[in-house]
Design an enzyme around this catalytic site. Sequence first.
Site, PDB file in Angstrom:
ATOM      1  N   HIS A 179       0.840  -1.188   0.000  1.00 44.50           N
ATOM      2  CA  HIS A 179       0.000   0.000   0.000  1.00 44.50           C
ATOM      3  C   HIS A 179       0.880   1.245   0.000  1.00 44.50           C
ATOM      4  CE1 HIS A 179      -3.823  -2.172   1.651  1.00 44.50           C
ATOM      5  NE2 HIS A 179      -3.332  -2.726   0.556  1.00 44.50           N
ATOM      6  N   ARG A 186     -10.893   4.894 -21.569  1.00 43.84           N
ATOM      7  CA  ARG A 186     -10.789   3.437 -21.471  1.00 43.84           C
ATOM      8  C   ARG A 186      -9.783   3.043 -20.388  1.00 43.84           C
ATOM      9  NH1 ARG A 186     -10.100   0.994 -27.611  1.00 43.84           N
ATOM     10  NH2 ARG A 186     -12.244   1.333 -28.359  1.00 43.84           N
ATOM     11  N   ALA A 219     -20.412   7.002 -30.050  1.00 45.37           N
ATOM     12  CA  ALA A 219     -20.164   8.155 -30.904  1.00 45.37           C
ATOM     13  C   ALA A 219     -21.224   8.160 -31.984  1.00 45.37           C
ATOM     14  CB  ALA A 219     -18.768   8.076 -31.525  1.00 45.37           C
ATOM     15  N   TRP A 230     -14.590   7.002 -39.743  1.00 47.20           N
ATOM     16  CA  TRP A 230     -14.742   7.476 -38.363  1.00 47.20           C
ATOM     17  C   TRP A 230     -15.823   8.532 -38.361  1.00 47.20           C
ATOM     18  CZ3 TRP A 230     -12.440   4.661 -34.811  1.00 47.20           C
ATOM     19  CH2 TRP A 230     -11.274   3.974 -35.131  1.00 47.20           C
ATOM     20  N   GLU A 236       1.342   3.767   2.001  1.00 47.00           N
ATOM     21  CA  GLU A 236       2.095   4.073   3.214  1.00 47.00           C
ATOM     22  C   GLU A 236       3.304   3.152   3.364  1.00 47.00           C
ATOM     23  OE1 GLU A 236      -2.371   4.415   4.276  1.00 47.00           O
ATOM     24  OE2 GLU A 236      -1.087   3.343   2.845  1.00 47.00           O
ATOM     25  N   GLU A 290     -18.673  -0.310 -24.560  1.00 49.96           N
ATOM     26  CA  GLU A 290     -18.522   0.256 -25.890  1.00 49.96           C
ATOM     27  C   GLU A 290     -19.554  -0.245 -26.886  1.00 49.96           C
ATOM     28  OE1 GLU A 290     -15.897   2.106 -27.649  1.00 49.96           O
ATOM     29  OE2 GLU A 290     -14.233   2.174 -26.250  1.00 49.96           O
ATOM     30  N   ALA A 325     -29.308  -3.042 -23.883  1.00 49.30           N
ATOM     31  CA  ALA A 325     -29.679  -4.031 -22.871  1.00 49.30           C
ATOM     32  C   ALA A 325     -29.292  -3.550 -21.478  1.00 49.30           C
ATOM     33  CB  ALA A 325     -29.010  -5.367 -23.177  1.00 49.30           C
ATOM     34  N   CYS A 360      -1.860  -0.945   7.330  1.00 47.53           N
ATOM     35  CA  CYS A 360      -1.003   0.234   7.246  1.00 47.53           C
ATOM     36  C   CYS A 360      -1.010   1.019   8.558  1.00 47.53           C
ATOM     37  CB  CYS A 360      -1.454   1.123   6.105  1.00 47.53           C
ATOM     38  SG  CYS A 360      -1.190   0.391   4.479  1.00 47.53           S
TER      39      CYS A 360
END
Length: 355
Positions: free
Chosen positions: A64, A198, A168, A184, A66, A280, A288, A99
């Site tokens: 971790h 992402r 998009a 695109w 610390e 995506e 859904a 910790c």
Amino acid sequence: MDTAAAGTGALATGARFEGAMRRALELARRGPSGGANPQVGCVLLGPGGDVLAEGWHRGAGTPHAEADALAKVPEGAAAGATAVVTLEPCDHTGRTGPCSVALIEAGVARVVIAQPDPNPLAAGGVERLRAAGVAVEVGVLADEAAALNERWAAALRLGRPWVTAKWASSLDGRVAAADGTSRWITGAAARADVHRRRAEHGAIVVGSGTVLADDPALTARDGDGLLPHQPRPVVVGLREPAPDAAVHAHPQPMLRVRSHDPAAALEAIAATGVTSAFLEGGPTLVSAFLAADLVDEVLVFLAPTLLGGDRLATLDLGVPTIGAQRRLALREVHRLGDDLLVVARATRGVAERTA
């Protein structure tokens, strides 16, 4: 001393510990997001405010923040020090030790914390530290710390991964032309933003139909290279990817969910330790999840173009009348080159608790 700390010796000056906390937040962002553990950073200050060491959490099973910072100073050198940490030190033993105990044993005199730990299994560090005579301050840059781990904390409350749905489209809501082509719709700036987002999630989820039709790599890229943190690819549906599909070359192992049930998909994703999923699509899968009320955030990249036709961004969502529309809470609007990004949140559950 950690070389990353070489130029930061005066961080504790100014507005008390805010400078050191901002540095700790910067360190925290170096760690992976979207996994079972939060992003956490720590700055260890000497009695005079000089930086003794810095640390951050690099993922499940690693030290971790610390412990990472304490390991960079000689034994006994942390006595009387102040630990500035973005999340309450844990008080449980998992893959690593607590910790809170490590800080007490090192002789740290003060611990400055941005945010209490929302995980009841790990909380309790503040109480243990104070019982041992360590001075504790909580709430320094608390909002910034909470925002950093918002998805992770929400997943704790929800009992499932946070879900971000992205698409998009043209201004008239189409995601492809009549012949199915879609590369695109948006420009380079919007596509770069998608890859950055992402990388902020633990998984990237698509339907098996999208894999067969588009053969996506499902990686997070910066130009021609891969970003440091890669979401795990998840393919949902009954049809199998082709043996030579690009997803097989992904740096993370693919998770196959042979079901059309969004809840089953999230259960399988959660079982891998992932706490945030980037959805995506295509439209069948996204719809859904939306219809099942399992989307927490929506990212819509809008291009100033018109396509017409029936290639819509979403399908039937079970909205028979305008009174049953799925209202979202608008959070942000950004211009990316010629395109717009609209960020909205679900108006139930997560959105209500994090507003």
